[in-house]
Motif scaffolding. Structure first.
Motif, PDB file in Angstrom:
ATOM      1  N   SER A 266      24.702  -8.047 -21.739  1.00  0.00           N
ATOM      2  CA  SER A 266      26.561  -8.336 -22.374  1.00  0.00           C
ATOM      3  C   SER A 266      27.414  -8.122 -22.715  1.00  0.00           C
ATOM      4  O   SER A 266      26.530  -6.519 -23.596  1.00  0.00           O
ATOM      5  CB  SER A 266      25.337 -10.023 -23.237  1.00  0.00           C
ATOM      6  N   GLN A 267      28.953  -8.299 -22.626  1.00  0.00           N
ATOM      7  CA  GLN A 267      29.295  -6.928 -23.314  1.00  0.00           C
ATOM      8  C   GLN A 267      30.327  -7.990 -24.600  1.00  0.00           C
ATOM      9  O   GLN A 267      30.593  -8.656 -23.954  1.00  0.00           O
ATOM     10  CB  GLN A 267      30.094  -6.142 -22.749  1.00  0.00           C
ATOM     11  N   ARG A 299      21.403  -7.287 -30.567  1.00  0.00           N
ATOM     12  CA  ARG A 299      21.707  -5.592 -30.873  1.00  0.00           C
ATOM     13  C   ARG A 299      21.541  -4.569 -29.664  1.00  0.00           C
ATOM     14  O   ARG A 299      22.903  -4.196 -29.845  1.00  0.00           O
ATOM     15  CB  ARG A 299      20.486  -4.987 -32.303  1.00  0.00           C
ATOM     16  N   ALA A 300      20.698  -4.901 -28.740  1.00  0.00           N
ATOM     17  CA  ALA A 300      21.096  -4.721 -27.982  1.00  0.00           C
ATOM     18  C   ALA A 300      22.379  -4.149 -27.148  1.00  0.00           C
ATOM     19  O   ALA A 300      23.108  -3.473 -26.614  1.00  0.00           O
ATOM     20  CB  ALA A 300      19.994  -4.530 -26.789  1.00  0.00           C
ATOM     21  N   ALA A 301      23.183  -5.443 -26.513  1.00  0.00           N
ATOM     22  CA  ALA A 301      24.175  -5.843 -26.088  1.00  0.00           C
ATOM     23  C   ALA A 301      25.159  -4.959 -27.642  1.00  0.00           C
ATOM     24  O   ALA A 301      26.442  -4.968 -26.889  1.00  0.00           O
ATOM     25  CB  ALA A 301      24.308  -7.006 -26.690  1.00  0.00           C
ATOM     26  N   ILE A 302      24.808  -5.714 -28.460  1.00  0.00           N
ATOM     27  CA  ILE A 302      26.415  -4.997 -29.582  1.00  0.00           C
ATOM     28  C   ILE A 302      26.187  -3.249 -29.248  1.00  0.00           C
ATOM     29  O   ILE A 302      27.637  -2.572 -29.113  1.00  0.00           O
ATOM     30  CB  ILE A 302      26.036  -5.103 -30.755  1.00  0.00           C
ATOM     31  N   ALA A 303      25.016  -2.966 -28.833  1.00  0.00           N
ATOM     32  CA  ALA A 303      25.189  -1.554 -28.811  1.00  0.00           C
ATOM     33  C   ALA A 303      25.495  -1.272 -27.096  1.00  0.00           C
ATOM     34  O   ALA A 303      25.756   0.477 -27.152  1.00  0.00           O
ATOM     35  CB  ALA A 303      23.575  -0.791 -28.482  1.00  0.00           C
ATOM     36  N   ASN A 304      25.837  -2.037 -26.558  1.00  0.00           N
ATOM     37  CA  ASN A 304      26.091  -1.702 -25.480  1.00  0.00           C
ATOM     38  C   ASN A 304      27.770  -2.432 -25.106  1.00  0.00           C
ATOM     39  O   ASN A 304      28.222  -2.218 -24.427  1.00  0.00           O
ATOM     40  CB  ASN A 304      25.695  -2.549 -24.514  1.00  0.00           C
TER      41      ASN A 304
END
Length: 429
Positions: A266-267, A299-304
């Motif tokens: 997600s973004q 966290r993974a989405a925020i990093a993206n």
């Protein structure tokens, strides 16, 4: 936590790269999807049993559950949860019911009457995701307009839980929607089953529903290779928030995380003319993310994801239109000043007290929306998505005299003599 880019320092190439998402450069997703689709075409139900065991870790005895099992599961949830689903159902119904309107007949000239009439798509397939999060709200968003449109057959696919069933919330939605069978199939294999049909799963005319990149790729693939249509390419979820000094950083961070927890791909994009807002939102992200049960995914989405710093809100809206977000939030005091500049967006949320979550669940608007910049060409799901509008026309003797000579001339200039003659024999008669 959000990487920040300055809008005015971005080249066109850099802007294009930032707004690009969900690509498959090595073609690995497409290859996997092609294999799944071909397996379902060749092996039918057997492939569906195998893929369910492989991907969902469930060994099914049958590919569906029926009314008695659905009813038992529906009654297993609490009255508070049932009531929340009923309120959502009612609000979604109210909003979508207004979309089914009869059009007027138009006399384009004397004796020539033209009009359109709506007809439901006969067989529709609804895909309800059930991967890292089971989404009963999606069932309502798809099922309600399908019911209002009057579709004769509604085929529902939802991945099974570990116990080989669906959860009670999905079951209660089925009860509200009067759905008597749910197929326990997920992923690209569900899309293939509905597109081609198997001994158990009926072939449908159009497939609806969001999903991950595999589901989205499967939908676009079957649309290109069968006579089954799709609603839109609706993949991983996304939100873009336009904020300024009037924005509440607590609210903005919460809205970004609400989208980020959907999935690692997600973004959540922040666009603002205020450096201080970016700083404050980042502080809030760090504070709020730790308490989320799905913190790792978020966290993974925020990093993206990232933030864009603009000179003003006009530039902010220009970036938003280039990104074409699924969800657009104007977290502003004076949101009215820029709404007329919105060109590309799936669904828009206005002001400080309108979270995207409201549209996801219960305000009434549909949450099945175009992602990956497809909002430049697609709208979200509505009653219109479940109907065809057929044109009708009737010409009287006065009408053929009025219109006939024009048609004769146009047919002749295109060199289509039989077209001309179809009018001429009537004029002579």
């Amino acid at each position: 936590m959000l990487n920040t880019y300055n809008y005015n320092e971005l080249s066109q190439d850099a802007l294009n790269q930032l707004t690009l998402r969900n690509t498959d450069p090595a073609n690995t997703i497409q290859e996997s999807v092609d294999h799944i689709i071909q397996s379902v075409r060749d092996r039918g139900d057997a492939a569906l049993f195998d893929f369910t065991e492989q991907f969902d870790k469930v060994k099914l005895q049958k590919l569906y559950i029926e009314e008695d099992e659905i009813q038992a599961l529906a009654t297993s949830i609490g009255r508070e949860q049932q009531r929340a689903l009923e309120i959502a159902f009612n609000n979604i119904y109210k909003f979508h019911q207004n979309q089914l309107r009869k059009e007027k007949k138009i006399d384009t000239m004397q004796g020539v009457t033209c009009w359109r009439e709506a007809r439901p798509i006969e067989r529709v397939g609804l895909y309800v995701p059930g991967g890292s999060a089971v989404l009963p709200s999606t069932f309502l968003m798809l099922g309600v307009p399908a019911r209002i449109a009057g579709c004769r057959e509604i085929v529902v696919c939802c991945p099974p839980q570990a116990n080989g069933l669906i959860n009670g919330y999905i079951a209660y939605c089925a009860y509200l929607l009067k759905i008597k069978r749910i197929y326990l199939i997920g992923g690209a294999q569900a899309i293939a089953a509905m597109a081609y049909g198997t001994a158990t799963v009926p072939k449908v005319d159009k497939i609806f529903g969001p999903g991950n990149q595999f589901v989205t790729k499967a939908k676009t693939t079957v649309q290109a290779t069968t006579n089954t249509a799709i609603d839109m390419p609706a993949g991983p979820s996304e939100v873009l928030i336009i904020a300024d000094r009037t924005s509440n950083p607590v609210f903005v961070a919460a809205d970004l995380l609400a989208q980020a927890e959907h999935g690692k791909d997600s973004q959540a994009i922040l666009v603002t003319d205020s450096e201080s807002i970016i700083k404050e939102v980042n502080q809030q992200l760090a504070k709020q993310i730790d308490i989320l049960p799905r913190a790792e995914i978020a966290r993974a989405a925020i990093a993206n994801s990232y933030a864009i710093l603009c000179n003003d809100l006009i530039d902010a809206m220009a970036f938003s239109n280039a990104y074409a977000p699924e969800h657009l939030i104007l977290a502003l005091d004076n949101w009215q000043s820029i709404t007329n500049r919105i060109i590309n967006a799936g669904s828009v949320f206005l002001g400080h007290l309108t979270p995207e979550s409201a549209g996801d669940y219960a305000s009434g608007t549909n949450h099945t929306l175009p992602t990956s910049a497809y909002a430049k060409a697609y709208a979200g799901v509505s009653v219109d998505s479940f109907i065809k509008k057929i044109t009708f026309q009737h010409i009287t003797s006065d009408g053929i005299k009025q219109l006939g000579p024009t048609v004769e001339i146009l047919a002749e200039l295109e060199g289509l003599q039989a077209h001309k003659n179809a009018v001429s024999v009537r004029l002579k008669g």
